[in-house]
Design a protein around this motif. Structure first.
Motif, PDB file in Angstrom:
ATOM      1  N   HIS A 118       0.825   5.239   1.396  1.00 56.13           N
ATOM      2  CA  HIS A 118       0.163   6.035   2.423  1.00 56.13           C
ATOM      3  C   HIS A 118       0.654   7.477   2.401  1.00 56.13           C
ATOM      4  O   HIS A 118       1.775   7.776   1.969  1.00 56.13           O
ATOM      5  CB  HIS A 118       0.412   5.429   3.807  1.00 56.13           C
ATOM      6  CG  HIS A 118      -0.266   4.118   4.023  1.00 56.13           C
ATOM      7  ND1 HIS A 118      -1.541   4.002   4.537  1.00 56.13           N
ATOM      8  CD2 HIS A 118       0.162   2.847   3.787  1.00 56.13           C
ATOM      9  CE1 HIS A 118      -1.873   2.717   4.605  1.00 56.13           C
ATOM     10  NE2 HIS A 118      -0.861   2.006   4.155  1.00 56.13           N
ATOM     11  N   GLU A 156       0.829  -1.198   0.000  1.00 52.86           N
ATOM     12  CA  GLU A 156       0.000   0.000   0.000  1.00 52.86           C
ATOM     13  C   GLU A 156       0.866   1.252   0.000  1.00 52.86           C
ATOM     14  O   GLU A 156       2.004   1.237   0.475  1.00 52.86           O
ATOM     15  CB  GLU A 156      -0.930   0.032   1.213  1.00 52.86           C
ATOM     16  CG  GLU A 156      -2.002  -1.042   1.203  1.00 52.86           C
ATOM     17  CD  GLU A 156      -2.927  -0.959   2.397  1.00 52.86           C
ATOM     18  OE1 GLU A 156      -4.055  -1.481   2.298  1.00 52.86           O
ATOM     19  OE2 GLU A 156      -2.526  -0.398   3.435  1.00 52.86           O
ATOM     20  N   GLY A 170      -7.515   6.517   4.801  1.00 46.70           N
ATOM     21  CA  GLY A 170      -7.169   5.293   4.108  1.00 46.70           C
ATOM     22  C   GLY A 170      -5.958   5.463   3.206  1.00 46.70           C
ATOM     23  O   GLY A 170      -5.449   6.575   3.019  1.00 46.70           O
ATOM     24  N   PRO A 171      -5.454   4.372   2.616  1.00 48.43           N
ATOM     25  CA  PRO A 171      -4.274   4.452   1.744  1.00 48.43           C
ATOM     26  C   PRO A 171      -4.572   5.250   0.489  1.00 48.43           C
ATOM     27  O   PRO A 171      -5.730   5.366   0.068  1.00 48.43           O
ATOM     28  CB  PRO A 171      -3.965   2.990   1.417  1.00 48.43           C
ATOM     29  CG  PRO A 171      -5.262   2.276   1.597  1.00 48.43           C
ATOM     30  CD  PRO A 171      -5.976   2.984   2.708  1.00 48.43           C
ATOM     31  N   ARG A 184      -2.709   1.159  -3.871  1.00 51.38           N
ATOM     32  CA  ARG A 184      -2.494  -0.235  -3.477  1.00 51.38           C
ATOM     33  C   ARG A 184      -1.930  -1.012  -4.659  1.00 51.38           C
ATOM     34  O   ARG A 184      -2.333  -0.803  -5.810  1.00 51.38           O
ATOM     35  CB  ARG A 184      -3.817  -0.853  -3.011  1.00 51.38           C
ATOM     36  CG  ARG A 184      -3.690  -2.286  -2.500  1.00 51.38           C
ATOM     37  CD  ARG A 184      -5.003  -2.797  -1.915  1.00 51.38           C
ATOM     38  NE  ARG A 184      -5.314  -2.152  -0.647  1.00 51.38           N
ATOM     39  CZ  ARG A 184      -6.384  -1.386  -0.433  1.00 51.38           C
ATOM     40  NH1 ARG A 184      -7.250  -1.172  -1.417  1.00 51.38           N
ATOM     41  NH2 ARG A 184      -6.605  -0.862   0.750  1.00 51.38           N
ATOM     42  N   ASP A 215      -1.295  11.180   7.398  1.00 46.67           N
ATOM     43  CA  ASP A 215      -2.236  10.271   8.061  1.00 46.67           C
ATOM     44  C   ASP A 215      -1.605   8.992   8.587  1.00 46.67           C
ATOM     45  O   ASP A 215      -2.057   8.447   9.590  1.00 46.67           O
ATOM     46  CB  ASP A 215      -3.354   9.918   7.070  1.00 46.67           C
ATOM     47  CG  ASP A 215      -4.588   9.327   7.741  1.00 46.67           C
ATOM     48  OD1 ASP A 215      -4.752   9.512   8.957  1.00 46.67           O
ATOM     49  OD2 ASP A 215      -5.393   8.697   7.035  1.00 46.67           O
ATOM     50  N   GLN A 263      -1.124   1.971   8.994  1.00 40.92           N
ATOM     51  CA  GLN A 263      -2.486   2.243   8.578  1.00 40.92           C
ATOM     52  C   GLN A 263      -2.689   3.756   8.463  1.00 40.92           C
ATOM     53  O   GLN A 263      -1.945   4.540   9.054  1.00 40.92           O
ATOM     54  CB  GLN A 263      -3.479   1.678   9.609  1.00 40.92           C
ATOM     55  CG  GLN A 263      -3.347   0.194   9.887  1.00 40.92           C
ATOM     56  CD  GLN A 263      -3.784  -0.665   8.719  1.00 40.92           C
ATOM     57  OE1 GLN A 263      -4.717  -0.300   7.994  1.00 40.92           O
ATOM     58  NE2 GLN A 263      -3.140  -1.812   8.523  1.00 40.92           N
ATOM     59  N   SER A 264      -3.696   4.141   7.705  1.00 40.81           N
ATOM     60  CA  SER A 264      -4.095   5.549   7.596  1.00 40.81           C
ATOM     61  C   SER A 264      -5.534   5.660   8.072  1.00 40.81           C
ATOM     62  O   SER A 264      -6.476   5.552   7.280  1.00 40.81           O
ATOM     63  CB  SER A 264      -3.963   6.038   6.152  1.00 40.81           C
ATOM     64  OG  SER A 264      -2.608   6.102   5.762  1.00 40.81           O
ATOM     65  N   PRO A 265      -5.745   5.861   9.375  1.00 38.55           N
ATOM     66  CA  PRO A 265      -7.098   5.781   9.930  1.00 38.55           C
ATOM     67  C   PRO A 265      -8.020   6.907   9.502  1.00 38.55           C
ATOM     68  O   PRO A 265      -9.238   6.739   9.532  1.00 38.55           O
ATOM     69  CB  PRO A 265      -6.863   5.806  11.450  1.00 38.55           C
ATOM     70  CG  PRO A 265      -5.485   6.275  11.650  1.00 38.55           C
ATOM     71  CD  PRO A 265      -4.715   5.968  10.416  1.00 38.55           C
TER      72      PRO A 265
END
Length: 338
Positions: free
Chosen positions: A169, A167, A191-192, A195, A173, A186-188
């Motif tokens: 990012h 992914e 999101g990414p 991908r 984030d 993760q990117s809460p």
């Protein structure tokens, strides 16, 4: 830094510059099934890493003094920017750069570098959860994807991105969520941004604007900003220590969504009023820190979507440019709106 020609061993003009700054990705353990305790054996350098992981004839190794992630900071990150700028000036045809970095502070490095990066080609940052010697290391695929992203023309003006676990990012984030899992990053908030499926990279959106640029500042140029970790029963001792050490700003790593204890909040408000310090309320949780009457009454600025460590970097950068409190508030408030 001594001038050098940035070329591949075959004399070709490189497409991607690689900086290996340390961390797990190039670390070696004595046992191929050891994935937690390593570093006793000398790590791979950039050329050894490339030879071990694949045929990357268009990738050139750039000089770097590697450090573990917990010893990396603004001075190291600025040195990386200078190395890349020198390489790009020597070979303007380079498509991008890849930085391997320890994952412990990778999210801080990515955010700081997104503020400092001035080239018109991307910097792709990657790392690994398992050492190069592990039978199931994630490093080779992460490095492969990072190099592919650095070559991708769609990312040419994307500034800085993070490539991990198939992914891409956004530095604004991305955060590390687990000590050992391979999908730790993760990117809460959003999101990414992309991908990989095999060799195909699907891009979903552009990275968010970092909000400010700091150019060639060094770690010594940045004012002192401390982070106050808030917990039940927390008192004013840390606030007093930060003030005595000369802090110009303090970031609250607060109870969600960004609160300090009443004792800590009053001490911070007194310090801000008497010393002119800037207080930013961030949260240990994820998501935007909202405006609220309690923190506003104390004069605290909400950190927006930034974690405490990234809020510290942005506040340092803003203070170094002598931004007013109103301008600083606007910087935090507009992040995440792109």
């Amino acid at each position: 830094m001594e001038h050098r020609e940035f070329e591949t061993d075959g004399g070709e003009k490189p497409a991607v510059g690689l900086i290996v700054a340390g961390g797990t990705l190039n670390a070696i353990a004595e046992d191929p099934f050891e994935v937690c305790d390593y570093g006793q054996v000398p790590a791979l350098d950039a050329k050894a890493l490339l030879c071990r992981f694949g045929d990357y004839r268009d990738v050139v190794a750039l000089p770097c003094d590697p450090l573990p992630s917990f010893d990396m900071g603004p001075a190291s990150w600025q040195a990386i920017c200078r190395t890349c700028a020198e390489a790009y000036a020597s070979r303007p045809g380079m498509k991008g750069f890849v930085l391997t970095h320890g994952t412990g502070s990778l999210e801080e490095a990515a955010y700081y570098l997104s503020l400092a990066w001035e080239l018109d080609v991307p910097l792709v940052i990657t790392g690994a959860q398992r050492p190069a010697s592990a039978a199931s290391s994630d490093g080779p695929m992460n490095l492969h994807h990072a190099i592919a992203a650095a070559r991708d023309e769609r990312l040419r003006d994307a500034n800085v991105v993070v490539a991990v676990d198939a992914e891409l990012h956004d530095p604004v984030d991305v955060t590390k969520t687990s000590n050992t899992r391979l999908d730790t990053f993760q990117s809460p908030w959003a999101g990414p941004i992309g991908r990989f499926t095999g060799a195909r990279l699907d891009l979903f959106r552009r990275p968010l604007s970092p909000g400010i640029k700091i150019g060639g500042a060094t770690g010594r140029d940045l004012p002192r900003v401390d982070i106050l970790y808030c917990h039940s029963g927390g008192d004013a001792a840390a606030v007093e220590a930060f003030a005595a050490a000369g802090a110009q700003g303090i970031v609250i790593a607060g109870f969600a969504p960004g609160y300090a204890t009443s004792t800590q909040a009053q001490a911070l408000a007194n310090w801000s009023r008497e010393r002119g310090g800037v207080v930013v309320s961030a949260s240990r949780g994820s998501g935007r820190v909202p405006h609220n009457s309690r923190n506003s009454a104390y004069g605290f600025l909400p950190a927006g979507v930034l974690s405490p460590v990234k809020a510290q970097i942005l506040l340092q950068s803003a203070l170094s440019q002598q931004k007013t409190q109103r301008e600083i508030a606007e910087l935090f408030d507009t992040l995440g709106e792109d």
